[in-house]
Write an enzyme that holds these catalytic residues in place. Structure first.
Site, mmCIF file in Angstrom:
data_model
loop_
_atom_site.group_PDB
_atom_site.id
_atom_site.type_symbol
_atom_site.label_atom_id
_atom_site.label_comp_id
_atom_site.label_asym_id
_atom_site.label_seq_id
_atom_site.Cartn_x
_atom_site.Cartn_y
_atom_site.Cartn_z
ATOM 1 N N LYS A 80 -7.965 -0.552 11.112
ATOM 2 C CA LYS A 80 -9.068 -0.714 12.080
ATOM 3 C C LYS A 80 -8.542 -0.625 13.516
ATOM 4 O O LYS A 80 -9.105 0.092 14.346
ATOM 5 C CB LYS A 80 -9.769 -2.073 11.879
ATOM 6 C CG LYS A 80 -10.317 -2.279 10.480
ATOM 7 C CD LYS A 80 -10.986 -3.626 10.325
ATOM 8 C CE LYS A 80 -10.086 -4.821 10.527
ATOM 9 N NZ LYS A 80 -9.051 -5.013 9.480
ATOM 10 N N ARG A 121 -16.809 -11.231 10.480
ATOM 11 C CA ARG A 121 -15.950 -11.492 9.320
ATOM 12 C C ARG A 121 -16.609 -12.385 8.300
ATOM 13 O O ARG A 121 -16.021 -12.683 7.272
ATOM 14 C CB ARG A 121 -14.680 -12.178 9.793
ATOM 15 C CG ARG A 121 -13.545 -11.212 10.033
ATOM 16 C CD ARG A 121 -12.390 -12.029 10.538
ATOM 17 N NE ARG A 121 -11.129 -11.537 10.088
ATOM 18 C CZ ARG A 121 -10.397 -10.669 10.776
ATOM 19 N NH1 ARG A 121 -10.832 -10.148 11.882
ATOM 20 N NH2 ARG A 121 -9.223 -10.312 10.316
ATOM 21 N N ARG A 146 4.496 -3.800 9.438
ATOM 22 C CA ARG A 146 4.023 -3.607 10.814
ATOM 23 C C ARG A 146 4.932 -4.332 11.805
ATOM 24 O O ARG A 146 5.416 -5.430 11.556
ATOM 25 C CB ARG A 146 2.599 -4.150 10.969
ATOM 26 C CG ARG A 146 2.149 -4.169 12.436
ATOM 27 C CD ARG A 146 0.682 -4.437 12.622
ATOM 28 N NE ARG A 146 0.217 -5.572 11.855
ATOM 29 C CZ ARG A 146 -1.050 -5.842 11.643
ATOM 30 N NH1 ARG A 146 -1.988 -5.046 12.129
ATOM 31 N NH2 ARG A 146 -1.400 -6.892 10.923
ATOM 32 N N ARG A 148 4.417 -9.864 13.446
ATOM 33 C CA ARG A 148 3.386 -10.885 13.639
ATOM 34 C C ARG A 148 3.617 -12.030 12.659
ATOM 35 O O ARG A 148 4.002 -11.788 11.514
ATOM 36 C CB ARG A 148 2.006 -10.263 13.381
ATOM 37 C CG ARG A 148 1.263 -9.903 14.631
ATOM 38 C CD ARG A 148 0.043 -9.067 14.373
ATOM 39 N NE ARG A 148 -0.960 -9.636 13.475
ATOM 40 C CZ ARG A 148 -2.168 -9.101 13.260
ATOM 41 N NH1 ARG A 148 -2.516 -7.995 13.902
ATOM 42 N NH2 ARG A 148 -3.025 -9.649 12.424
ATOM 43 N N ARG A 181 -4.636 -13.749 3.690
ATOM 44 C CA ARG A 181 -5.654 -13.059 4.514
ATOM 45 C C ARG A 181 -6.523 -12.160 3.653
ATOM 46 O O ARG A 181 -7.734 -12.057 3.881
ATOM 47 C CB ARG A 181 -4.959 -12.235 5.613
ATOM 48 C CG ARG A 181 -4.378 -13.117 6.703
ATOM 49 C CD ARG A 181 -3.334 -12.405 7.516
ATOM 50 N NE ARG A 181 -3.832 -11.239 8.200
ATOM 51 C CZ ARG A 181 -3.061 -10.238 8.623
ATOM 52 N NH1 ARG A 181 -1.752 -10.273 8.413
ATOM 53 N NH2 ARG A 181 -3.593 -9.222 9.243
HETATM 54 P P1 AP5 Z 1 -3.710 -1.714 11.802
HETATM 55 O O1 AP5 Z 1 -4.404 -0.582 12.464
HETATM 56 O O2 AP5 Z 1 -3.063 -2.737 12.683
HETATM 57 O O3 AP5 Z 1 -4.698 -2.390 10.743
HETATM 58 P P2 AP5 Z 1 -5.881 -3.400 10.959
HETATM 59 O O4 AP5 Z 1 -6.946 -3.045 9.985
HETATM 60 O O5 AP5 Z 1 -6.274 -3.475 12.408
HETATM 61 O O6 AP5 Z 1 -5.159 -4.722 10.458
HETATM 62 P P3 AP5 Z 1 -5.060 -6.161 11.079
HETATM 63 O O7 AP5 Z 1 -4.030 -6.859 10.243
HETATM 64 O O8 AP5 Z 1 -4.818 -6.160 12.560
HETATM 65 O O9 AP5 Z 1 -6.466 -6.673 10.787
HETATM 66 P P4 AP5 Z 1 -6.881 -8.087 10.566
HETATM 67 O O10 AP5 Z 1 -8.327 -7.898 10.468
HETATM 68 O O11 AP5 Z 1 -6.277 -8.868 9.474
HETATM 69 O O12 AP5 Z 1 -6.247 -8.841 11.830
HETATM 70 P P5 AP5 Z 1 -6.888 -9.331 13.190
HETATM 71 O O13 AP5 Z 1 -5.877 -9.112 14.242
HETATM 72 O O14 AP5 Z 1 -8.260 -8.794 13.358
HETATM 73 O O15 AP5 Z 1 -2.622 -1.106 10.803
HETATM 74 C C1 AP5 Z 1 -1.752 -1.948 10.063
HETATM 75 C C2 AP5 Z 1 -0.368 -1.251 9.928
HETATM 76 O O16 AP5 Z 1 -0.514 -0.063 9.157
HETATM 77 C C3 AP5 Z 1 0.263 -0.829 11.260
HETATM 78 O O17 AP5 Z 1 1.652 -1.015 11.189
HETATM 79 C C4 AP5 Z 1 -0.073 0.666 11.389
HETATM 80 O O18 AP5 Z 1 0.941 1.360 12.095
HETATM 81 C C5 AP5 Z 1 -0.113 1.090 9.915
HETATM 82 N N1 AP5 Z 1 -1.122 2.123 9.678
HETATM 83 C C6 AP5 Z 1 -2.391 2.177 10.154
HETATM 84 N N2 AP5 Z 1 -3.043 3.266 9.694
HETATM 85 C C7 AP5 Z 1 -2.155 3.909 8.879
HETATM 86 C C8 AP5 Z 1 -2.223 5.095 8.077
HETATM 87 N N3 AP5 Z 1 -3.334 5.839 8.022
HETATM 88 N N4 AP5 Z 1 -1.119 5.442 7.355
HETATM 89 C C9 AP5 Z 1 0.013 4.695 7.404
HETATM 90 N N5 AP5 Z 1 0.146 3.559 8.142
HETATM 91 C C10 AP5 Z 1 -0.939 3.182 8.867
HETATM 92 O O19 AP5 Z 1 -7.056 -10.897 12.881
HETATM 93 C C11 AP5 Z 1 -5.944 -11.754 12.821
HETATM 94 C C12 AP5 Z 1 -6.436 -13.192 12.630
HETATM 95 O O20 AP5 Z 1 -7.284 -13.581 13.738
HETATM 96 C C13 AP5 Z 1 -7.317 -13.448 11.396
HETATM 97 O O21 AP5 Z 1 -6.549 -13.676 10.236
HETATM 98 C C14 AP5 Z 1 -8.102 -14.692 11.858
HETATM 99 O O22 AP5 Z 1 -7.312 -15.849 11.777
HETATM 100 C C15 AP5 Z 1 -8.363 -14.404 13.315
HETATM 101 N N6 AP5 Z 1 -9.631 -13.690 13.553
HETATM 102 C C16 AP5 Z 1 -9.778 -12.433 14.052
HETATM 103 N N7 AP5 Z 1 -11.080 -12.112 14.111
HETATM 104 C C17 AP5 Z 1 -11.769 -13.171 13.630
HETATM 105 C C18 AP5 Z 1 -13.157 -13.423 13.421
HETATM 106 N N8 AP5 Z 1 -14.084 -12.495 13.702
HETATM 107 N N9 AP5 Z 1 -13.512 -14.615 12.907
HETATM 108 C C19 AP5 Z 1 -12.595 -15.553 12.623
HETATM 109 N N10 AP5 Z 1 -11.264 -15.377 12.797
HETATM 110 C C20 AP5 Z 1 -10.856 -14.190 13.300
#
Ligand code: AP5
Length: 208
Positions: A16, A87, A121, A154, A165
């Protein structure tokens, strides 16, 4: 033409953030990401504790904290790409009272691939740029290509927390995906393939 209002959905590691950055550059949209906003305020005291306490355990940060971030960001945005929110169904309801969406895109990626992406990552400690030890390596090991900052893992990208997660995602966020699917508002694309290939799928959705 009015600016796009795009929602990206998918499990942790689905790509994402990677695709949101590309969409934001391509269509000149604000990238609204609750994850990044919370990471920048990990130690902020709230009546529930600090966001970091929830994040490092892989749990959701309480809705009022996250909703406030989204309201403030939406107020300032003309077009946007929203990543990491909603979420749970309560957040989805809150969002629908705040704004309409033009596109909701879901990235489908198998669980073993997600774990490999998350545990491999690396992120820049200075500017937040994303890398991967196998799929997206920097030119110099552990050094950010963009700003020279140090690349770190991270705290929630250990295998144990990544699996938690994914469990939290299945329990809370899959019903949100189902909600948009049932309403006929969801475009589903494969999140496998290279980031460029995935971006082509997303662009097709946005433009057709
Ligand atoms: P990446 O693009 O970073 O993936 P992502 O889907 O953004 O994954 P995240 O782990 O950031 O999502 P998340 O939803 O768990 O975390 P968030 O920060 O929102 O890609 C991942 C890896 O794969 C990278 O290394 C990239 O290079 C690689 N990659 C990408 N595309 C690729 C491809 N096509 N091929 C190969 N490699 C690829 O949330 C973190 C925490 O914040 C949550 O756990 C929660 O505690 C809190 N939080 C955030 N939002 C909320 C909410 N709305 N409500 C409550 N708590 C929240």
């Amino acid at each position: 033409m009015t600016a796009h209002r795009i929602l990206l959905l998918g499990p942790p590691g689905a790509g994402k953030g990677t695709q949101a950055k590309r969409l934001s550059d391509e269509y000149d949209l604000d990238h609204i990401t609750t994850g990044d906003a919370l990471r920048q305020n990990k130690d902020m005291e709230t009546e529930y504790g600090t966001p970091g306490e929830f994040m490092d355990a892989g749990e959701l940060v309480p809705d009022p904290v996250v909703n406030e971030i989204v309201v403030a960001a939406l107020e300032d945005a003309d077009g946007f790409v929203l990543d990491g929110y909603p979420r749970n169904l309560e957040q989805a309801e809150f969002l629908s009272d705040e704004t309409d969406l033009d596109h909701a895109v879901f990235f489908d990626v198998p669980e073993d691939v997600l774990i490999e992406r998350l545990t491999g990552r690396r992120v820049c400690d200075e500017c937040g740029a994303n890398y991967h030890v196998k799929f997206d390596q920097p030119e110099e090991e552990s050094v950010c290509d963009e700003c020279g900052g140090e690349l770190i893992q991270r705290e929630d990208d250990t295998e144990e927390t990544a699996r938690e997660r994914l469990r939290v995602y299945r329990e809370n966020t899959e019903p949100v995906v189902e909600h948009y699917r049932e309403a006929g508002d969801l475009s589903e694309v494969s999140g496998e393939g290279t980031p460029d290939e995935v971006f082509e799928h997303v662009r097709d959705v946005i433009e057709n």
